[in-house]
Each structure stands twice: as structure tokens, then as C-alpha cells.
Design a protein around this motif. Structure first.
Motif: not given
Length: 169
Positions: A35-42, A47-51, A69-71, A149-154
Motif C-alpha cells: 500500500x506504500x508506493x515507495x515500497x511497491x516501486x521496489x 526484473x529487469x523491469x522497474x515499477x 519501465x523496461x531495460x 511476471x507475478x511470481x518474479x514480483x512476489x
């Protein structure tokens, strides 16, 4: 379910995907990571994408506008419209692909998200149910690599929690 296992189930007839994952962290810490955008972005992007969050208004009726954002610097925009929030137990929202201004595009399907958070001992379980309008929409998202993708994010979230939460203990 074993530690760090991600359980995916697909229910074609009901146009639903369910994902369950346990984290070795207290509910309040996992809730904040969602619920915190600064943490979500992390952790949100595989990978290698960034939120990157453009704006987040975490309240019922609010929205989260972000891009992956892609590589090579390519940007894929998404918006999450928050429908119902019951801290720290559940979030119901609608996720859509959009442009940078948040205008929904209909080239790709949107989906309804229902996220439930619960704690047992020192473990927090997150259960995500995604609902689709049509079976074709569900299959489109799967074919786009949602599971991977969701597995990588989790897994990114698990890493964040194991490093950042341990530092704060």
C-alpha cells in the motif's frame, strides 16, 4: 503449502485466477509493502523491469498510476482503481492498462483484483483473486506471462521483506 511456494490456480469456467503466497513477516509489514508506493516501486515489477509510480491515492475511490519501465526505457502504463479497502485485511480494485495520463486503453483486458491478507504466528498469507470479463481475457493475460511476471514480483517482495524488515526489527 510450503514456505516460499506460490500456488496458482486457474478456473476457466468462472474466469478467475487465484494466487496464494506466504511471507515470513508480520501482517502490518506486508500490508505496508502493498500500500506504500515507495515500497511497491521496489518490488512490483519483474526484473529487469522497474515499477515507477506517477501518483498514488490509496483510499476507496483513489487510484495508483504507475508504469513498468523496461531495460531499454520502454514504458507500459497501468492504473489501479481502488474500490474497497479494509486495513489491514483486504483490498478490492480494478486494474487496467492505460496511457501516461491514466486514460484506459482497451487494447488489453482489465481485471478485478481481490487481495486478502491474514496472519498466523509470524507468517502472513496473501491471497489474490483476479476476475476477468471473458475467458479470452483471462487467456490473454496468462499468455502475456502473468504467472512468470507475478511470481518474479512476489519473489522480489519476499527479498525486500527478508532484507528491509530484518533491518528494522
Amino acid at each position: 503449502m510450503t514456505k516460499n511456494e506460490i500456488v496458482f490456480s486457474k478456473d476457466i469456467a468462472n474466469k478467475r485466477l487465484t494466487v496464494v503466497r506466504e511471507f515470513d513477516a508480520p501482517l502490518k509489514v506486508v500490508w505496508q509493502a502493498w500500500t506504500d508506493s515507495e515500497i511497491l516501486d521496489q518490488w512490483w515489477a519483474p526484473n529487469p523491469y522497474k515499477a515507477e509510480t506517477k501518483t498514488m491515492d490509496f483510499r476507496e475511490g483513489g487510484l495508483w498510476l504507475y508504469c513498468m519501465v523496461g531495460p531499454e526505457g520502454n514504458r507500459h502504463w497501468c492504473r489501479v482503481d481502488y474500490k474497497k479497502i479494509e486495513p489491514p485485511g483486504s483490498i478490492t480494485s480494478k486494474s487496467s492498462f492505460c496511457d501516461e495520463a491514466g486514460h484506459i486503453t482497451h487494447d488489453l483486458p482489465g481485471m478485478a483484483w481481490s487481495e486478502a491478507f491474514s496472519q498466523t504466528g509470524s507468517t502472513t498469507t496473501v491471497r489474490v483473486e483476479l476476475s476477468f470479463t471473458t475467458e479470452a481475457d483471462l487467456e490473454t493475460i496468462i499468455n502475456m506471462g502473468f504467472r512468470e511476471g507475478f511470481t518474479a514480483g512476489l519473489n522480489n517482495l519476499d527479498h525486500y521483506l527478508s532484507t528491509q524488515y530484518q533491518i528494522r526489527k
